[in-house]
Design a protein around this motif. Structure first.
Motif, mmCIF file in Angstrom:
data_model
loop_
_atom_site.group_PDB
_atom_site.id
_atom_site.type_symbol
_atom_site.label_atom_id
_atom_site.label_comp_id
_atom_site.label_asym_id
_atom_site.label_seq_id
_atom_site.Cartn_x
_atom_site.Cartn_y
_atom_site.Cartn_z
ATOM 1 N N GLY A 317 0.838 -1.187 0.000
ATOM 2 C CA GLY A 317 0.000 0.000 0.000
ATOM 3 C C GLY A 317 0.872 1.234 0.000
ATOM 4 N N GLN A 318 0.636 2.053 -0.971
ATOM 5 C CA GLN A 318 1.475 3.256 -1.045
ATOM 6 C C GLN A 318 0.684 4.469 -0.603
ATOM 7 O OE1 GLN A 318 4.622 3.601 -3.955
ATOM 8 N NE2 GLN A 318 3.597 5.399 -4.766
ATOM 9 N N VAL A 319 1.122 5.090 0.462
ATOM 10 C CA VAL A 319 0.466 6.308 0.911
ATOM 11 C C VAL A 319 1.208 7.494 0.296
ATOM 12 C CG1 VAL A 319 -0.495 5.409 3.031
ATOM 13 C CG2 VAL A 319 1.838 6.212 3.033
ATOM 14 N N THR A 320 0.468 8.480 -0.053
ATOM 15 C CA THR A 320 1.085 9.624 -0.703
ATOM 16 C C THR A 320 1.601 10.584 0.352
ATOM 17 O OG1 THR A 320 -0.643 9.390 -2.305
ATOM 18 C CG2 THR A 320 0.712 11.339 -2.484
ATOM 19 N N SER A 321 2.821 10.961 0.222
ATOM 20 C CA SER A 321 3.318 11.981 1.136
ATOM 21 C C SER A 321 3.909 13.121 0.326
ATOM 22 C CB SER A 321 4.367 11.403 2.087
ATOM 23 O OG SER A 321 5.601 11.299 1.436
ATOM 24 N N TYR A 322 4.119 14.182 0.996
ATOM 25 C CA TYR A 322 4.567 15.398 0.334
ATOM 26 C C TYR A 322 5.900 15.176 -0.375
ATOM 27 C CZ TYR A 322 5.654 20.318 -0.281
ATOM 28 O OH TYR A 322 5.956 21.528 -0.816
ATOM 29 N N SER A 344 -1.144 -4.411 -5.179
ATOM 30 C CA SER A 344 -0.687 -3.096 -4.748
ATOM 31 C C SER A 344 -1.746 -2.045 -5.016
ATOM 32 C CB SER A 344 0.610 -2.728 -5.471
ATOM 33 O OG SER A 344 0.365 -2.718 -6.851
ATOM 34 N N CYS A 345 -1.719 -1.006 -4.217
ATOM 35 C CA CYS A 345 -2.634 0.098 -4.486
ATOM 36 C C CYS A 345 -2.150 1.345 -3.785
ATOM 37 C CB CYS A 345 -4.050 -0.246 -4.037
ATOM 38 S SG CYS A 345 -4.196 -0.272 -2.270
ATOM 39 N N GLU A 346 -2.796 2.427 -4.147
ATOM 40 C CA GLU A 346 -2.445 3.699 -3.523
ATOM 41 C C GLU A 346 -3.503 4.086 -2.502
ATOM 42 O OE1 GLU A 346 -0.500 7.072 -5.886
ATOM 43 O OE2 GLU A 346 -1.558 5.871 -7.397
ATOM 44 N N ILE A 347 -3.064 4.669 -1.424
ATOM 45 C CA ILE A 347 -4.007 5.170 -0.418
ATOM 46 C C ILE A 347 -3.670 6.637 -0.204
ATOM 47 C CG2 ILE A 347 -5.011 4.768 1.843
ATOM 48 C CD1 ILE A 347 -3.446 2.131 1.939
ATOM 49 N N ASN A 348 -4.479 7.488 -0.784
ATOM 50 C CA ASN A 348 -4.148 8.912 -0.698
ATOM 51 C C ASN A 348 -4.793 9.604 0.486
ATOM 52 O OD1 ASN A 348 -2.488 9.074 -2.988
ATOM 53 N ND2 ASN A 348 -4.320 8.898 -4.257
ATOM 54 N N ASP A 349 -6.013 9.189 0.801
ATOM 55 C CA ASP A 349 -6.653 9.766 1.975
ATOM 56 C C ASP A 349 -7.600 8.733 2.569
ATOM 57 O OD1 ASP A 349 -9.058 9.775 0.544
ATOM 58 O OD2 ASP A 349 -8.536 11.707 -0.349
ATOM 59 N N ARG A 350 -8.304 9.136 3.612
ATOM 60 C CA ARG A 350 -9.128 8.167 4.341
ATOM 61 C C ARG A 350 -10.209 7.540 3.484
ATOM 62 N NH1 ARG A 350 -9.449 9.786 10.449
ATOM 63 N NH2 ARG A 350 -7.361 10.634 10.653
ATOM 64 N N ASP A 351 -10.702 8.303 2.552
ATOM 65 C CA ASP A 351 -11.758 7.762 1.712
ATOM 66 C C ASP A 351 -11.283 6.573 0.895
ATOM 67 O OD1 ASP A 351 -13.437 9.596 2.690
ATOM 68 O OD2 ASP A 351 -13.309 10.981 0.987
#
Lengths: 365, 495
Positions: A317-322, A344-351
């Motif tokens: 899981g890839q979270v987006t950071s600055y 794999s997937c991206e997790i950008n925010d809680r939604d």
């Protein structure tokens, strides 16, 4: 007893779980997040659907109350439940316990997850002997003094040889009691989750919160599918180490990132504690995807040759950071596009947590 | 668990005392229910059968869970019908049942005598069952979801009725023959003319050209003035029922929702008085006649739970009973009327007692002729507010909490009345059913200083549009400007 209202209640539950009438979803209120209470209980408020009506904003109207207090004194809380001055019997929010199993079921319905079929030895239980019984025979080393004397006392009282004025209790051979064992069936732990998280300088609090929420739900679901779930936590920046749960969520370290270090650590944990023939192993790795470029190839090799043969699934899981470049996700996708076990997937925010869960768990491995 | 004979005996005894005390009610039928059944009945608003809808299920879940976790308990449930049906929880102990039966006597008296209830259908039990049958039939014919969605729509506006019209002509149209008729067009508008005695002066005083101009003007004005509806209508549901382009089943469903809304409206408008009356009845009956000395503690425990003060909230049981007790005492001592109110010395005012003993008569009279608004408006006194520590609270934007805003009598009273008037809901009227001459619907919020929750209002408009079929608009005030909120597929705000 079947009741007339069951149909209405069932329909209401279906709406709340989003199975039907999704247009009402926006009107469902059930408070915030789920908190763990005790061992496996979680408290959630009773969901309510409030159809829209022409209403005043309650913040504008205020209301009337009764009791002590000076003018200007706060009423406490955000007052959300004080909405109905003078009308209705006053409706309190009720906190109600829902077991994690129910929650997982709801989660399964929500995400339409397939039930995971445990591999191989799904019903194996281990037999464990515990010294919880009492027997009239046994070795002297297991003599139970208290029970022996109790028995002697009982015999003396029954036979009338007990003198309350001269309370001497003398056990004879038949009074002797021994500890003995009972055999208990203990479910064998058969799923292991290994969480690994990048704690390099670029992972902020928000990113870790996302990981925490995701991990909680992963735990919940996998627990509902397996009798027991073993967990291991690994944190890494350029080096990796295994930590406990608390440290996992609360550490912030600096430094660069070397994802291969986490993979090596995961592999080591598997080899050490979770032989793949007996364990369903799930590896989850969360990172912002900012890796040393030359490390990416090492990771791929490690994953393909060492880990994948042993585990059920590898989730990234890839979270987006600055600061994160997010390069690792692309690399992974490119190298393992036809490998089922790698998700794999991206997790950008809680939604997006929900979507991530669906991606991770949706394959039912 | 008590046998039904024990309960019947208790009922007979208590009702005997109640009648002797002056209470008068339709026959009361008690049903002993398990907590599941009583939760079900309560979720259905006191009726054994309602039309199928998830909202009843929601209420049931809330009540059943509350009971299951020991958080709340429904001792009794009573409905306004003839005969009166009351439901008792079968696990109540005797003293609880006695209290509840005495309490129900009060409710039953109130239902029968309070003027707000006089136009209600006392055979509502049958009516509700008929509604259920009709809705089920529509569901099997048109699909559950279709009908249920339409009910959802109707329920978003089921408060847009006119509860102040106690005697409602339900099924004839009040504005047929007015407004739109062609004949009216032909009628010559009376134009202004100067008065002259002499015939030869007429054309001089009122030149024909000028007269023609006046006539045209008047006709135009009359045309302008012809509104549809002729005057704002508060019963929005009725207007929609008559003029919205609905299928016959939809019209019937809307009619059902409206009829039930009118049936329940008086209960909402007399909550404080009704509960006050019932508590008055049970306190008098229990302490004067029924209570055994061994049950005193249980009785006191139950009673104090009922009238407990909840911080930050008005408990209608408590307020109603306290205010009635206050009134009874004042009228017993003759503390009312011009002479008493004119007294300056508060000590003398408080001690005043001319032995009038009119208290009981007065409370019975009040139960007949008042609703919550007029009751509070007329009988709430500064002394009462101070003694019972009533306060008004407001939202503080800076600290983001509710704060006690005032203990001033007039302000507390105003706040209390505001929360009771029209159920604490905004006044919404239909002002134009042919808005912009495009068959669109214009609703108007009668602004009285408090703004609407605008996002929610927009959602309501979406539902009204589903019923009306054409774009709908709501005139209201936002940030001190009059705005028109419109929905024609999407929400628009126009200043």
């Amino acid at each position: 007893m079947a009741q007339k209202i069951d149909a209405d209640a069932g329909r209401f539950r279906q709406i709340v779980r989003g199975k039907i009438k999704s247009q009402l979803k926006g009107y469902i209120s059930n408070g915030e997040m789920i908190g763990k209470k005790g061992r496996d209980l979680v408290s959630i408020p009773v969901p309510q659907i409030t159809l829209p009506q022409f209403r005043y904003g309650h913040k504008q109207t205020g209301g009337t109350g009764q009791g002590e207090g000076d003018v200007g004194q706060s009423m406490g809380g955000d007052g959300s439940e004080k909405g109905k001055a003078g009308q209705g019997a006053g409706q309190h929010m009720i906190e109600v316990d829902v077991t994690l199993d129910e929650l997982a079921e709801m989660l399964g319905e929500e995400l339409e997850l397939p039930k995971i079929e445990p591999k191989g030895k799904k019903n194996i239980t281990q037999q464990v002997d515990k010294y919880t019984g009492i027997s009239t025979t046994g070795p002297q080393s297991l003599r139970h003094f208290k029970r022996t004397y109790k028995q002697a006392l009982r015999r003396q009282v029954m036979s009338g040889t007990y003198e309350p004025t001269d309370p001497r209790v003398i056990p004879v051979k038949e009074d002797t009691r021994y500890r003995t064992w009972n055999t208990e069936n203990l479910p064998e732990a058969n799923a292991a989750i290994i969480y690994a998280m990048d704690v390099s300088g670029s992972m902020g609090d928000e990113q870790k919160e996302l990981v925490r929420i995701t991990a909680f739900w992963l735990d919940t679901w996998l627990k509902s599918q397996y009798k027991d779930v073993e967990r291991a936590y690994i944190i890494h920046d350029s080096t990796a180490r295994e930590v406990d749960e608390h440290t996992f969520y609360h550490t912030r370290e600096g430094g660069g990132t070397k994802i291969s270090s986490a993979f090596k650590a995961m592999n080591a944990v598997i080899d050490e504690r979770f032989p793949p023939s007996e364990w369903n192993i799930y590896c989850f790795h969360f990172s912002d995807g900012d890796n040393w470029e030359e490390d990416n190839d090492i990771c791929s090799t490690l994953l393909e040759e060492e880990m994948l043969p042993k585990i059920n699934q590898f989730c990234y899981g890839q979270v987006t950071s600055y600061w994160g470049s997010g390069q690792f996700l692309q690399e992974l996708k490119a190298d393992f596009s036809d490998e089922d076990k790698v998700v794999s997937c991206e997790i950008n925010d809680r939604d997006e947590v929900l979507g991530a869960l669906k991606t991770f768990l949706g394959k039912g491995r | 668990m008590l046998s039904s004979k024990q309960v019947r005996d208790a009922q007979e005894e208590i009702e005997g005392y109640a009648v002797a005390m002056g209470f008068d009610f339709f026959p009361i039928v008690y049903e002993m229910c398990s907590h599941e059944t009583i939760s079900e009945v309560a979720a259905y608003g006191g009726f054994p059968t309602r039309y199928p809808h998830w909202s009843f299920g929601m209420e049931y879940e809330r009540l059943a869970k509350g009971y299951g976790y020991g958080l709340q308990k429904i001792y009794e449930m009573v409905i306004n019908t003839d005969p009166v049906y009351a439901y008792l929880l079968d696990t109540n102990q005797m003293v609880d049942q006695q209290l509840v039966i005495a309490h129900v006597c009060g409710h039953a008296h109130f239902f029968k005598h309070n003027y707000m209830f006089s136009p209600t259908n006392r055979k509502m039990l049958d009516e509700m069952a008929n509604h259920a049958v009709r809705v089920r039939r529509y569901m099997s014919k048109y699909g559950v979801e279709t009908v249920e969605n339409f009910i959802d729509c109707c329920l978003t506006i089921d408060d847009l009725i006119d509860p102040h019209a106690p005697f409602i002509k339900r099924h004839d149209d009040p504005f047929v023959g007015k407004g739109g008729d062609e004949e009216d067009d032909e009628q010559e508008p009376v134009s202004q003319r100067l008065q002259g005695e002499r015939a030869y002066m007429r054309d001089f005083l009122n030149p024909p050209a000028w007269m023609e101009e006046q006539r045209k003007k008047a006709r135009a004005e009359a045309h302008e003035a012809r509104h549809f509806p002729p005057e704002p209508r508060k019963d929005v549901l009725e207007f929609l029922l008559h003029y919205a382009p609905l299928e016959s089943w939809q019209r019937d469903v809307l009619d059902i929702i409206r009829e039930e809304a009118y049936y329940f409206a008086p209960q909402g408008q007399t909550k404080i008085m009704n509960e006050g009356c019932a508590c008055w009845a049970h306190t008098r009956l229990m302490t004067k006649h029924i209570l055994n000395s061994k049950d005193v503690v249980d009785y006191a425990d139950h009673h104090s739970g009922t009238v407990a003060a909840h911080p930050g909230r008005i408990n209608p049981y408590r307020l109603g009973l306290a205010l009635l007790n206050d009134i009874e005492q004042r009228w017993n001592k003759g503390q009312f009327g011009r002479e008493w109110e004119k007294m300056d010395d508060w000590k003398a005012k408080k001690a005043f007692d001319n032995g009038a003993m009119l208290g009981k008569e007065k409370v019975f009279e009040i139960w007949q002729h008042y609703n919550d608004v007029s009751f509070i408006d007329e009988f709430l006194t500064p002394e009462f507010v101070a003694e019972h520590m009533l306060f008004g609270y407001d939202w503080n934007d800076e600290t983001e909490v509710y704060e006690i805003a005032t203990r001033d009598f007039q302000k507390v009273k105003d706040k209390l009345l505001f929360g009771l008037t029209n159920h604490g809901r905004p006044f919404i009227y239909v002002v134009d059913g042919n808005y912009g001459n495009r068959g669109e619907l214009l609703l108007q919020h009668r602004f009285e200083g408090t703004e609407l929750k605008i996002d929610e209002a927009a959602d309501v408009l979406r539902n009204v549009q589903t019923i009306w079929g054409r774009p709908v608009h709501l005139e209201t005030v936002q940030d001190e400007n009059t705005v028109i909120l419109s929905f024609d597929g999407q929400v628009k705000v126009k200043t």
